[in-house]
Design an enzyme around this catalytic site. Sequence first.
Site, PDB file in Angstrom:
ATOM      1  NE  ARG A 102      -3.837   0.190   2.334  1.00 56.25           N
ATOM      2  CZ  ARG A 102      -4.582   0.708   3.244  1.00 56.25           C
ATOM      3  NH1 ARG A 102      -4.621   0.270   4.335  1.00 56.25           N
ATOM      4  NH2 ARG A 102      -5.219   1.578   3.031  1.00 56.25           N
ATOM      5  CB  CYS A 159      -2.061   3.851   9.201  1.00 56.58           C
ATOM      6  SG  CYS A 159      -3.427   4.220  10.569  1.00 56.58           S
TER       7      CYS A 159
END
Length: 271
Positions: A177, A230
């Site tokens: 990611r 995050c």
Amino acid sequence: MKNLVSIEWLSDHLYDEQLVIVDCQFELGNPENGYTSYLKGHIPGAQYADLEKDLSGEVGEHGGRHPLPDQEQLQTLVERLGIEQDSKVILYDHEYGAMAARLWFLLGFAGHKARAVLDGGLQAWRGEGHKLETKVRQVTPSSYPISLDKSMIVSMNDVKQAQIEGRTIIDSRASERYSGEIEPIDPKAGHIPGAINYFWKNNLNDNKTWKDPEERVGEKEHGHEPIVYCGSGVTACVNLLALQEAGIHAKLYPGSYSDWISYEENQIETK
């Protein structure tokens, strides 16, 4: 009080008068499953806190997918859980401690210092042969005026300033990611320019217990007050806890990547 406590510690202190236990089980994509699992069996005396109903604020145009709750919402939660100023609060979940770490952060943000995540969570408690209960115990609501410590968080503009200053910015998501190879949740793939990557699960063993301190994110020098993010400010709290255990005062970007990309002018990197 340490930020992590063992199964043995909790077993020995389970009926302490000042102890408050909070079950934070939650399943992204199946938001009702956490409370259902709690009702099927939880550590004796544990209350329940829901990621989206209790540990997150209202979602808007900016602020990310799990904005921080405001002071009134946090106040309500602290009082409902029966947390007093002298309470020792133990937090756990069933999935590597991310939800528990989120509440660990929020309680610190609200000014409560004596709180810790249970090492290994519900799986370790069961694995050691300790009992669960299905009863939901009633607690007397507390009266505990909280005060938010805004020095623990940074805004999107603070992150931009940190980029200029060359401060460490840590992306807590999985490497694929971070690199932009895949993005299963947010509409844009990549990471905040200049951020380094340390996957939050790398702090833990496969059995969901915490690795030795030298194997966690805090093992390396990250400079003055690194910023951690995050996807939405939840799993980053695991890295924050690891850094605090290493004596590093890191700060959370609450909106994280999902907030960053909500501003069209913000650049992203892939690699």
